[in-house]
Design a protein around this motif. Sequence first.
Motif, short mmCIF file in Angstrom:
data_model
loop_
_atom_site.label_atom_id
_atom_site.label_comp_id
_atom_site.label_asym_id
_atom_site.label_seq_id
_atom_site.Cartn_x
_atom_site.Cartn_y
_atom_site.Cartn_z
N ILE A 86 23.26 17.25 -9.43
CA ILE A 86 22.32 18.36 -9.63
C ILE A 86 21.77 18.32 -11.05
CG2 ILE A 86 22.13 20.88 -9.79
CD1 ILE A 86 24.23 21.05 -7.56
N VAL A 87 22.63 18.06 -12.02
CA VAL A 87 22.21 17.99 -13.42
C VAL A 87 21.44 16.69 -13.67
CG1 VAL A 87 22.97 18.12 -15.82
CG2 VAL A 87 24.28 19.31 -14.03
N HIS A 88 21.97 15.57 -13.18
CA HIS A 88 21.33 14.27 -13.41
C HIS A 88 19.90 14.24 -12.87
CE1 HIS A 88 25.35 13.37 -14.39
NE2 HIS A 88 25.75 12.81 -13.28
N SER A 89 19.68 14.89 -11.71
CA SER A 89 18.39 14.77 -11.02
C SER A 89 17.39 15.85 -11.40
CB SER A 89 18.62 14.81 -9.51
OG SER A 89 19.15 16.07 -9.12
N GLY A 90 17.78 16.78 -12.28
CA GLY A 90 16.83 17.78 -12.73
C GLY A 90 16.83 19.07 -11.95
N VAL A 147 23.32 19.15 1.58
CA VAL A 147 22.16 18.40 1.09
C VAL A 147 22.65 17.27 0.20
CG1 VAL A 147 19.95 18.52 -0.10
CG2 VAL A 147 20.81 20.52 1.14
N ASP A 148 22.24 16.04 0.51
CA ASP A 148 22.62 14.90 -0.31
C ASP A 148 21.64 13.76 -0.06
OD1 ASP A 148 24.27 12.51 -1.35
OD2 ASP A 148 25.60 14.19 -1.78
N ILE A 149 21.40 12.94 -1.07
CA ILE A 149 20.52 11.79 -0.92
C ILE A 149 21.20 10.68 -0.13
CG2 ILE A 149 21.23 10.60 -3.03
CD1 ILE A 149 17.61 11.00 -1.69
N ASN A 150 22.54 10.73 -0.07
CA ASN A 150 23.32 9.72 0.63
C ASN A 150 23.66 10.20 2.04
OD1 ASN A 150 25.07 7.76 1.52
ND2 ASN A 150 26.51 7.93 -0.18
N PRO A 151 23.16 9.54 3.08
CA PRO A 151 23.47 9.99 4.45
C PRO A 151 24.95 10.02 4.75
CG PRO A 151 21.73 8.31 4.45
CD PRO A 151 22.28 8.36 3.06
N ALA A 152 25.74 9.15 4.11
CA ALA A 152 27.18 9.10 4.39
C ALA A 152 27.87 10.40 4.03
CB ALA A 152 27.82 7.94 3.63
N THR A 183 18.22 14.19 1.46
CA THR A 183 17.04 14.31 0.61
C THR A 183 17.47 14.41 -0.84
OG1 THR A 183 14.94 15.48 0.38
CG2 THR A 183 16.90 16.83 0.63
N ASP A 184 16.51 14.38 -1.74
CA ASP A 184 16.76 14.45 -3.17
C ASP A 184 17.12 15.87 -3.58
OD1 ASP A 184 16.78 14.18 -5.92
OD2 ASP A 184 14.60 14.04 -6.11
N ILE A 185 18.31 16.05 -4.14
CA ILE A 185 18.75 17.38 -4.53
C ILE A 185 17.87 17.94 -5.64
CG2 ILE A 185 20.42 16.67 -6.32
CD1 ILE A 185 20.95 19.39 -3.66
N GLY A 186 17.31 17.04 -6.46
CA GLY A 186 16.42 17.47 -7.54
C GLY A 186 15.11 18.04 -7.05
N ALA A 187 14.74 17.77 -5.80
CA ALA A 187 13.55 18.38 -5.19
C ALA A 187 13.92 19.60 -4.38
CB ALA A 187 12.84 17.35 -4.31
N PHE A 188 15.07 19.55 -3.71
CA PHE A 188 15.47 20.63 -2.81
C PHE A 188 15.70 21.95 -3.57
CE2 PHE A 188 18.93 23.16 -1.00
CZ PHE A 188 18.42 23.44 0.26
N ILE A 189 16.50 21.91 -4.63
CA ILE A 189 16.87 23.16 -5.31
C ILE A 189 15.65 23.85 -5.94
CG2 ILE A 189 18.31 24.22 -7.09
CD1 ILE A 189 20.40 22.11 -6.60
#
Length: 432
Positions: free
Chosen positions: A231-235, A387-392, A410-416
Amino acid sequence: MTVSQTVELEGHIIDSGSMGHCFGAVMEMGGEFEVEEFEVGRHKHDETYCRMEVTAESHEDLRAILHELNQQGATVADPRDATIEPAPDDQVVPVDFYSTTNHPTYVRVDGDWVAVEDIEMDCALIVERDGDSVADANDANGANESDESDPRVTTKVLNAVEEGDLVVTGETGIRVEPPERPRNGGGSFGFMQGGVSSERPSESLIEEIADEMRDVRENDGTVLAVCGPAIVHSGGRDALAELVREGYVDAISAGNGFAVHDLERDLYGTSLGVDTESLEHPRKGHKHHIYTISEIVRHGSIPEAVDAGVVDEGVMYECVSNDVPYVLAGSIRDDGPLPDTITDSIEAQNAIREQAQDADIVLMLATLLHSVAVGNCLPSTTKTVCVDINPATVTQLLDRGSAQAIGMVTDIGAFIPMLADELCDPSQQHSA
């Protein structure tokens, strides 16, 4: 010589697939079944009823089949009280104890069906009556008519079981109610039908999540956010901090790493040594997370660092400033850790369990380990979004038993930020 038992299934058992699963489970486990009665619900809201005799080669095989059917909502047709035995020692349960699912469960005690409190998967069922003692255990399978209080049934993890606890064993007198999927496909959480959506955050889906979060806030409920460092890394950090500040997130569950990088972002403008704005690597940036831990330890805790003015923005700052409780559960790989991090794994597990039992909706945001940990503590009736960018990460959560979760890859940096805009920007809000 074969043995048999009659079981019953009732509800939307065709639409939910539970009836087909039961038929298949009997055959896969070497048994046979004969349907004795079958009444199909012919209208949208009608339920279906099935009564069948299950046959196996041995009592052991039959018990195994009945256990599998029980998880799908089947009940033994002959109504009898549950079998109860005392725990022989602390952290020791009787042989053949009943291991719970995360679905609403009822136990028949003294002729009445009693709802299990704080249901959680992989626990023992404990029957409590005022006045019960170890000496009463031999009489526990009959009605205790002299006891005026209503019995209670609770769950306990195995390490919490105490000698003399009255533990439910076998499959008799236990009813499980898995979530159903009525024919109209609706419900209070329309998209929560289980499964994974591999796409960018859709506006309609985020609108539904936002509507649920508004309803929870208006009804004094609890939204629990399970947070990973990504969450922090992706903005997405500032948007999550806004959700906490505006009262849309009521509790945070995370690890040491999330809090460290959130605080590092405030103190140094980096996350894991990378400038989150320019994506450059400042000199000595790789040491920033260690410097951050040292600075918080110097002040004694995160709240004390906030009080001292050292920390003045971010998720942890908003939690402290707005009295939003948080649990930071440690692991063997943690740097530091922060003084606020719970390093005793059993203590951390109990703290997570308390959070999970109070939650009305859970957002699992970019963290595999914490999502699985919290998911294992949740009843199947708790609305859950992963929510996670990794399907696994998403599929593993569902595979571990949290079938009530909807997954978004999906990208957590876009979702939040999109969720924060929907909730906090009046111009983006839609009528429910």
